[in-house]
Design an enzyme around this catalytic site. Structure first.
Site, PDB file in Angstrom:
ATOM      1  N   SER A   1       0.835  -1.211   0.000  1.00 29.97           N
ATOM      2  CA  SER A   1       0.000   0.000   0.000  1.00 29.97           C
ATOM      3  C   SER A   1       0.864   1.254   0.000  1.00 29.97           C
ATOM      4  O   SER A   1       0.729   2.128   0.866  1.00 29.97           O
ATOM      5  CB  SER A   1      -0.978   0.003   1.192  1.00 29.97           C
ATOM      6  OG  SER A   1      -1.800  -1.142   1.119  1.00 29.97           O
ATOM      7  N   HIS A   2       1.761   1.292  -0.951  1.00 30.33           N
ATOM      8  CA  HIS A   2       2.614   2.464  -1.137  1.00 30.33           C
ATOM      9  C   HIS A   2       3.207   2.437  -2.546  1.00 30.33           C
ATOM     10  O   HIS A   2       3.112   1.433  -3.257  1.00 30.33           O
ATOM     11  CB  HIS A   2       3.739   2.499  -0.087  1.00 30.33           C
ATOM     12  CG  HIS A   2       4.709   1.355  -0.174  1.00 30.33           C
ATOM     13  ND1 HIS A   2       4.703   0.288   0.688  1.00 30.33           N
ATOM     14  CD2 HIS A   2       5.717   1.117  -1.051  1.00 30.33           C
ATOM     15  CE1 HIS A   2       5.658  -0.548   0.360  1.00 30.33           C
ATOM     16  NE2 HIS A   2       6.286  -0.079  -0.696  1.00 30.33           N
TER      17      HIS A   2
END
Ligand code: TYD
Length: 134
Positions: A49-50
């Site tokens: 999630s980046h």
């Protein structure tokens, strides 16, 4: 450049078993500065999630399997890593989630830079903004 591709590593096998070697600037298309591995991931967990501003990485499920969801800001693609001879090369501004980790999954990652939190974009809206401005 923001891109990703699957790399197929040559397996050096004989009657004793299998071996794969990763060599900087050869089958790993950068100078390796960091190696880390993710294991014992709990059931149902989503990691990642980046995006990274400027990083080259190759992820390999050396044991078990997991799914990468890759997003270039326009399209999303799911890639299953389920074989130690399959490497996922990711370069530049690509948002990634990792999910569906098998219980035995060991995800090995090699990177061209040391860990640097300032290279991370952990806010999806900031990522979209950055993609538009590139
Ligand atoms: P995190 O970025 O949350 O992992 P993932 O993106 O795979 O879900 O990293 C977990 C913790 O580990 C966080 O505190 C940062 C730290 N970390 C390092 O110290 N060095 C590293 O090379 C990496 C990838 C993470």
């Amino acid at each position: 450049m923001n891109s990703y591709k699957l790399i197929s590593f040559k397996t050096l096998g004989d009657e004793r078993g299998s071996l794969i070697a990763l060599e900087a600037d050869y089958n790993a298309p950068f100078h390796i500065q960091r190696v880390y591995y993710i294991f014992d991931t709990k059931n149902g967990v989503v990691r990642g999630s980046h995006a990274h501003i400027d990083l080259k990485q190759i992820a390999i499920a050396v044991k078990g399997s997991c799914v990468f969801v890759l997003d270039d800001g326009i399209t999303k693609e799911e890639i299953l890593l389920d074989n130690p001879n399959k490497g996922l090369f990711i370069e530049g501004l690509i948002w990634r989630d990792m999910k569906n980790f098998s219980e035995d999954c060991v995800l090995l990652v090699v990177a061209n830079k040391h860990y640097d939190e300032t290279d991370y974009i952990r806010d999806y809206n900031k990522f979209l903004q950055k993609v538009k401005n590139v």
